[in-house]
Motif scaffolding. Structure first.
Motif, short mmCIF file in Angstrom:
data_model
loop_
_atom_site.label_atom_id
_atom_site.label_comp_id
_atom_site.label_asym_id
_atom_site.label_seq_id
_atom_site.Cartn_x
_atom_site.Cartn_y
_atom_site.Cartn_z
N LEU A 136 8.18 7.86 -2.14
CA LEU A 136 9.07 8.84 -1.53
C LEU A 136 8.57 9.27 -0.16
O LEU A 136 9.36 9.43 0.78
N LEU A 137 7.27 9.46 -0.02
CA LEU A 137 6.72 9.85 1.27
C LEU A 137 6.97 8.77 2.31
O LEU A 137 7.34 9.06 3.46
N GLU A 138 6.78 7.53 1.94
CA GLU A 138 7.05 6.43 2.87
C GLU A 138 8.54 6.34 3.19
O GLU A 138 8.94 6.04 4.32
N LEU A 139 9.38 6.65 2.22
CA LEU A 139 10.83 6.58 2.41
C LEU A 139 11.30 7.55 3.48
O LEU A 139 12.23 7.26 4.24
N VAL A 140 10.66 8.73 3.56
CA VAL A 140 11.08 9.73 4.53
C VAL A 140 10.23 9.71 5.80
O VAL A 140 10.34 10.61 6.64
N GLY A 141 9.38 8.72 5.95
CA GLY A 141 8.63 8.56 7.20
C GLY A 141 7.30 9.26 7.26
O GLY A 141 6.78 9.52 8.34
N LEU A 142 6.72 9.58 6.10
CA LEU A 142 5.39 10.19 6.05
C LEU A 142 4.40 9.20 5.44
O LEU A 142 4.78 8.30 4.70
N ARG A 143 3.11 9.39 5.75
CA ARG A 143 2.09 8.49 5.23
C ARG A 143 1.60 8.96 3.86
O ARG A 143 1.53 10.17 3.61
N VAL A 192 15.90 13.76 12.17
CA VAL A 192 16.21 14.05 10.76
C VAL A 192 17.63 13.59 10.43
O VAL A 192 17.88 13.01 9.36
N ILE A 193 18.59 13.84 11.33
CA ILE A 193 19.97 13.43 11.09
C ILE A 193 20.06 11.91 10.99
O ILE A 193 20.75 11.37 10.10
N ASN A 194 19.40 11.20 11.88
CA ASN A 194 19.42 9.74 11.82
C ASN A 194 18.79 9.23 10.53
O ASN A 194 19.26 8.23 9.95
N GLN A 195 17.75 9.91 10.07
CA GLN A 195 17.13 9.51 8.81
C GLN A 195 18.07 9.76 7.64
O GLN A 195 18.18 8.92 6.73
N LEU A 196 18.78 10.89 7.65
CA LEU A 196 19.73 11.17 6.59
C LEU A 196 20.83 10.11 6.55
O LEU A 196 21.24 9.66 5.47
N ARG A 197 21.31 9.70 7.70
CA ARG A 197 22.35 8.67 7.74
C ARG A 197 21.81 7.34 7.22
O ARG A 197 22.50 6.62 6.49
N GLY A 198 20.58 7.02 7.59
CA GLY A 198 19.98 5.77 7.11
C GLY A 198 19.79 5.77 5.61
O GLY A 198 20.06 4.77 4.93
N LEU A 199 19.33 6.89 5.06
CA LEU A 199 19.14 7.00 3.61
C LEU A 199 20.48 6.94 2.88
O LEU A 199 20.57 6.37 1.78
N GLN A 200 21.51 7.51 3.47
CA GLN A 200 22.84 7.45 2.86
C GLN A 200 23.31 6.01 2.72
O GLN A 200 23.81 5.59 1.68
N ASP A 201 23.15 5.24 3.79
CA ASP A 201 23.55 3.83 3.75
C ASP A 201 22.71 3.04 2.76
O ASP A 201 23.22 2.17 2.05
N ARG A 202 21.43 3.34 2.71
CA ARG A 202 20.51 2.57 1.86
C ARG A 202 20.66 2.91 0.39
O ARG A 202 20.60 2.02 -0.48
#
Length: 331
Positions: A136-143, A192-202
């Motif tokens: 989950l951390l990697e999914l949202v861009g954290l190490r 954050v918005i771009n990440q939300l859009r990417g997660l929505q598509d994925r």
């Protein structure tokens, strides 16, 4: 096709109590007859001024508040009537992300504990829970090594990513996002918005996105619902709302959007609303917006306009005298 989420006649009234005996002398109609629909993979934004009821609506959707009346149909089950045991099972599929990245994370818990908390509550941590937290951390861009730190060691944007990881822990199908970027700098908002859009598509997620920032709403939404004093006054696709708003309140909101080059905008295009928002404990009769509306007539005080498409533009608005203006604000 059955909607993922369907809200019918949703109400939330808070009692007003006074005196030594705390007797009820009135009520605040925070949410007063909201109808909504949401499909899988879709983003529906709730917009409006502060105090319009949009955040209360979001909390009702996940039963953090108990509705006064109405139905919240999620995958066919009415969340408003489920027992706590039944609701606990459903909450795996519907999660909420809060506005304040500082107040919504416990300062006494490490990131590992924060993200793992939903898994522990649902009895799913023992089954590869530590691996799920790293994922989950990697999914949202954290190490992954961030898991040993505490929330105060991160920036606001990173804290929202931690909150997002926690919300995604149980593989939900619907996220209620309550002003998720309002406390962040503009550049971090975009990330954050771009990440939300990417997660929505994925992941095929559906979002109820609550915001007062129309520039952000225009970037992320598929459809937009405009709220005023506890009720929906207009709903439509992003293009419908941003290029052809028919309700005066929507037009006023859009006219206030900042533009990069204001030279081309005539000052007369800015709509300034008269007066203050009425109290939700004593809303106006008829159309609730009439006390601030420049188009109000006698019928507006006598009859509340239903949310329908009166002029055949393809989306409904709750106005006796809707119109399709020239393009406002751009698509």
């Amino acid at each position: 096709m059955t909607s993922l989420l369907k809200v019918e006649g949703l109400h939330k009234h808070f009692p007003i109590r006074r005196g030594v005996l705390r007797r009820q002398v009135g009520e605040i109609r925070a949410v007063d007859g909201v109808d909504l629909e949401l499909e899988t993979g879709e983003t529906l934004s709730l917009v409006g001024e502060s105090g319009c009821g949009k955040s209360t609506t979001g909390r009702l959707l996940v039963r953090l508040l108990e509705p006064t009346a109405g139905k919240i149909l999620f995958e066919g089950a009415d969340l408003a009537t489920l027992s706590q045991r039944e609701l606990r099972a459903k909450r795996q599929a519907i999660q909420i992300m809060f506005q304040d990245p500082y107040a919504s994370l416990s300062p006494r818990m490490t990131v590992q504990e924060i993200v793992a908390e939903p898994l522990r509550v649902q009895g799913r941590y023992a089954d590869a829970g530590a691996d799920r937290v790293r994922e989950l951390l990697e999914l949202v861009g954290l190490r992954p090594e961030h898991s040993r730190r505490y929330a105060h060691e991160f920036s606001g944007g990173q804290r929202q990513r931690i909150g997002l990881a926690r919300a995604l822990a149980l593989n939900p199908r619907l996220l209620v996002l309550d002003e998720p970027v309002s406390a962040l700098d503009v550049s971090v908002q975009a990330q954050v918005i771009n990440q939300l859009r990417g997660l929505q598509d994925r992941l095929g997620l559906a979002y109820v996105f609550i915001s007062h920032n129309l520039s952000v709403v225009r970037h992320i939404s598929h459809r937009v619902a405009v709220m005023y004093l506890g009720s929906i006054v207009e709903v439509g696709s992003r293009a419908d709302i941003f290029t052809a708003p028919t309700h005066p309140y929507t037009q006023a909101l859009l006219s206030a959007i900042p533009v990069p080059d204001p030279v081309g905008r005539d000052e007369r295009d800015r709509i300034t609303l008269a007066g203050d928002v009425p109290s939700p404990s004593n809303p106006p009769t008829g159309c609730r917006f009439r006390t601030r509306c420049w188009k109000a007539q006698d019928v507006c005080a006598q009859e509340a306009p239903p949310l329908i498409d009166r002029i055949g533009v393809g989306h409904p608005s709750a106005c006796h005298f809707p119109e399709v203006p020239a393009t406002v604000g751009g698509a």
